[in-house]
Design an enzyme around this catalytic site. Structure first.
Site, mmCIF file in Angstrom:
data_model
loop_
_atom_site.group_PDB
_atom_site.id
_atom_site.type_symbol
_atom_site.label_atom_id
_atom_site.label_comp_id
_atom_site.label_asym_id
_atom_site.label_seq_id
_atom_site.Cartn_x
_atom_site.Cartn_y
_atom_site.Cartn_z
ATOM 1 N N GLY A 1 -0.820 -6.349 -0.497
ATOM 2 C CA GLY A 1 -1.254 -5.353 -1.463
ATOM 3 C C GLY A 1 -2.675 -4.911 -1.163
ATOM 4 N N CYS A 2 -3.017 -3.736 -1.646
ATOM 5 C CA CYS A 2 -4.337 -3.183 -1.326
ATOM 6 C C CYS A 2 -5.455 -4.014 -1.958
ATOM 7 C CB CYS A 2 -4.432 -1.720 -1.737
ATOM 8 S SG CYS A 2 -3.940 -1.365 -3.426
ATOM 9 N N TYR A 3 -5.301 -4.368 -3.235
ATOM 10 C CA TYR A 3 -6.331 -5.214 -3.865
ATOM 11 C C TYR A 3 -6.424 -6.587 -3.194
ATOM 12 C CZ TYR A 3 -6.773 -2.000 -7.927
ATOM 13 O OH TYR A 3 -6.996 -0.936 -8.765
#
EC number: 1.2.1.38
Lengths: 340, 340, 340, 340
Positions: free
Chosen positions: C143-145
């Protein structure tokens, strides 16, 4: 005076409520909505803290009756049916397009379907219009773009300074496109980008501009109109240009605009050398205006900034309603913007 | 081939470096700056990670000599003195205005001071210009607005479809105003606001547009130009309109633009019904273009989007340099934008 | 090598294509979509000029077969069914969440429904992970986070400098929320506003962060994670803080981060005193990172900037794919951002 | 009552004037400025149409005397000299930092130079503070960040629910950095980018937060504070988190916040499940607040949105002045924001 707002969960409805919250002569009555009926206003307009718990009723004549005035902020085509059910003792102010155009042919060409009729046009600054609005029980609020373009060009036409061949390019914030979610209006798409749309004489606001300016010109005015979407929520900056008539001077131009604006509470001709920015008018009912004569190109250029939701919609609606209700025209309408 | 960049700490210099970092035929040599000389590039262009430690030298002929080509990204008026000291074996590409205008009177009127001269104009898409650039040792990169307006209108003039009376309103991102801090360019001022400036025929890019289009028209072209500042860092969206000549049809218009763009690697005529957005071209050397005939108003409307720093400055500079160096014109220049 | 992209009309798909267009080792094969199948790519990704006419096929195993690798950029829950139909000779890289979590209980708690399984985790910078990816035929892109938080904190945990009690507040651009139109993602809503969402341990990326950091800490790491929506299209700026272990010094902290990043092509520890901005990494596969020891509060603070679509999704996917394909890890991945 | 404003051409001064224009109990008197003295207000605050022609005098005691109250919106360090010359019959409200801190050592550490002294702290919502302000003739307006953090956390500390170890990450619009032009505040730099600054316990607002919260905690509170610059002109969104004390429940937390906010006119605890956005409070004196208990991480998380120029500076100043002048606390202060 008590006002109902139909379409309270949209952007125009929200701006009407924001302004009415500090209007000393109008009390907020029933709020209605379409698919949002049944929820509270706070779910849709969280910036309107004092009204957060107000329920949204269905948009029916029954829910709107019993008010001194009713503001309609509905999708196009829905106003006539509601207004018919409200008696002439109720002032009805329609923020939609249904009753703006006088010419049924123009209506059919640009909107399609049957023309609902024509109501007094809610632009008090148009010469002669203020008196008509004082007697009105039905008011058609102008479109946001036509408000900007008409205010920018009426002094030039009224003074006979320009040819009836106007070119307009107007940048608008995204709230002008409303609140219905569409892919091209997503923040990811609009931030960092300017785009054109409705180019080439197809935007529905075009005939309304021509309808406003032609009587002042004494001949048919043609407008080439290009709307542009800018990465901001609010504001319109319209650049309007037309060929100068022979012999027109800078001095005559400025004089005409000073004369046309000096008694207008919401028209602000900027000092020479200053040009409008939409931030000057954010949240205000003011239009900031500047003009010049481009001698090389032989054209008058007028640039105007308004807030599309305030002077361009909700503020303009209240200004006209004030007149029709016998209240001071400026009552409850902010003259100053919110900046930076 | 090795290139020096004078003015490497500004926005044009930074964009030149960004593009050269992925250019397979040009190596990055000396970097120079004015008041930023003595620091490293990373302090000013932190997005250019691979060059972070490169020192910024003073902008002197000595520091620029010994390169195959030199890009000048200097404040107006400084290019001539530097270029004189660089021999004809060095290709000099000037991103400033000093050598763009052929007419000394226009130079004096719009820029003031003595005219430095005229260099081959770096817009390969202008009919006949590509060949001139192949032989050039000095190149004047066009202004960003003139690039957009010329690319939007040259096909109409070349095909004899419009009258020589052009109206342009162009929205630009703030990077076009450069990196020197001014109060009106603060983020607090520009975010959420569109504003006009340089209205009424006074913007310095006006004569350059006329210079480009007049030869194609076979008569003097007049441009009424209004630049608009939009709340974004990059991009120009120019709306350009001129009266259609009698008898011009939509079909003829489209055909002229298809013909003029079909072999141009960086001109992209969008499919009918699609209109340009600056996000389509962010970081790309591409121009996205669309045209229509407004039959009601009798006008041709052309809308174009470019990135002011890429096709409008640094990308255009490299495109012309590629030609002058005998490299493929498209080498190292991105065709696609960065979106959303 | 030929790659198919499933979900080519979304933001992750578009970014994969943008990067692959300049990837010298991977050719773009079939493009598929859900409801947009049947149209051309140019209708959805107008910035990808070179691919404008490419047709969008339906997302079926048949349309994806016959490629060396397949990138899946699908809504959560759709990847398993597609991947099952693709043989082990095809490298499948899933940009969705389906195969990221190892713990079925965490999956059920945060995503609901049955856990599809676990694939090798596509974050080469995690100690030991690069070797695993070289042998992988299935890759779960982080995921990006979690990408941002893991890259910011792994050196501190690997060096034993902080307690396992992390607080993260991360601001993200709107593209992280995808392209499906929702009222709260309209430009009118997000411009000029920062908002919080998914607060209090409910965001689905939380267990992924803990899964990455706990093995390095040698004990369970707890993350208090607050995501914030910022008015920009791209970028994540994550502020990550944890209590410093007793005796930790500024010098030891910097040394640990220098050691952990010096051989990493995409991790860029900024010079002391410089702090990350997302613009440094826009469009780049780079992470810009800075750390400090707040002695008053006894905490290590790490701030990291990435582009959520590049290093946070598509660039990270290609980086891992490069490894699995035996290509140089950095191939085709931009080190520099697009700014200003 | 008549008010002078010193520093009328800056952002705080402009916001004071915007609010005073619709304040029924305070008339606008002399306007003064530093280097802008001698020009008219319209050249600097073009959004304040009704005051466009007001002259800007020099900031001298003579020009400020003879008013019932004086607002100082001056650069740090200039307030003491001016205030000394104004008698105790004049209410002096300082929007700068000079008189905020009680501890000279903290002043010297964070600001440097000699400590000017301590004035009553203008945050009426702090327990006990409202009464002190009613008797004040000198008021130190809180910093914008401390206003947000204190309002978000005081109920938790007052109710004994959290440990004295607070982590704050707060995103601010650029107007918080003032109007002096700096390269890093240019629109080109800040648009499309979020960045961190003043990280690691060095921001000057840190001791002010600790000073406010420690007395409520009954022990020294430590704040780890990271400010973040967001691409918007106005607004602060602060995420504040602290470890929950053993046994604290969601119910107890909500009850504490309901109790602490229910009689506060400007504190708005949002309905459960709704999280603050700065747009809710743009131009308003309201703070929008939400809290939750993250049971996994064992932390209380409070998120608050304010307008840094309104509740964070000018609105807060007027709120405290209202109290000191014996006017209703809410007089002239907007409860609703301007959105979208």
């Amino acid at each position: 005076m008590k006002a109902a707002i139909a379409g309270a969960s949209g952007y125009a409805g929200g701006e009407l409520l924001r302004l009415l919250l500090s209007h000393p002569g109008i009390e907020i009555g029933a709020l209605t909505a379409g698919s949002n009926a049944g929820s509270v206003l706070g779910a849709h307009q969280p910036h309107l803290a004092p009204l957060a718990d107000r329920p949204l009723l269905a948009t029916t004549p029954d829910n709107l009756r019993g008010h001194d005035l009713v503001f309609l902020a509905l999708p196009h085509g829905q106003s006539a049916a509601v207004a018919e059910e409200l008696g002439d003792d109720t002032l009805v102010v329609d923020c939609g397009a249904d009753f703006r155009l006088a010419d049924p042919a123009a209506w059919e060409h640009f909107y399609g379907g049957a023309h609902a009729g024509t109501w007094p046009y809610g632009l008090p600054e148009l010469p002669g219009q203020r008196e008509r609005l004082r007697a009105a029980r039905r008011i058609a609020v102008p479109g946001c773009y036509p408000t900007s373009v008409t205010l920018a060009m009426f002094p030039a036409f009224a003074a006979g300074l320009v040819e009836p061949d106007v070119v307009v390019v107007a940048a608008s914030g995204t709230s002008g496109a409303g609140r219905a979610p569409k892919p091209n209006l997503l923040g990811s798409e609009v931030m960092g980008s300017v785009s054109a749309y409705g180019v080439g004489g197809v935007h529905r606001h075009t005939p309304e501009m021509e309808q406003n300016l032609s009587p002042l010109a004494g001949e048919p005015v043609t407008v080439s109109f290009t709307p542009v979407l800018a990465p901001m929520s609010r504001g319109i900056l319209a650049t309007c240009t037309a060929p100068a008539k022979p012999g027109v001077t800078s001095g005559a131009l400025r004089e005409a605009y000073e004369l046309a604006t000096k008694d207008e509470p919401f028209l602000r001709l900027l000092p020479e050398g200053h040009w409008p920015a939409t931030s000057m008018t954010l949240g205000a009912n003011t239009a900031a205006l500047q003009i010049t004569l481009d001698e090389r190109a032989g054209r008058v250029v007028a640039v105007i900034a308004i807030d599309n939701l305030t002077k361009g919609t909700a503020g303009g609606a209240i200004q006209s309603a004030n007149l029709a209700l016998g209240l001071p025209e400026e009552l409850g309408l902010p003259l100053n913007g919110v900046a930076p």
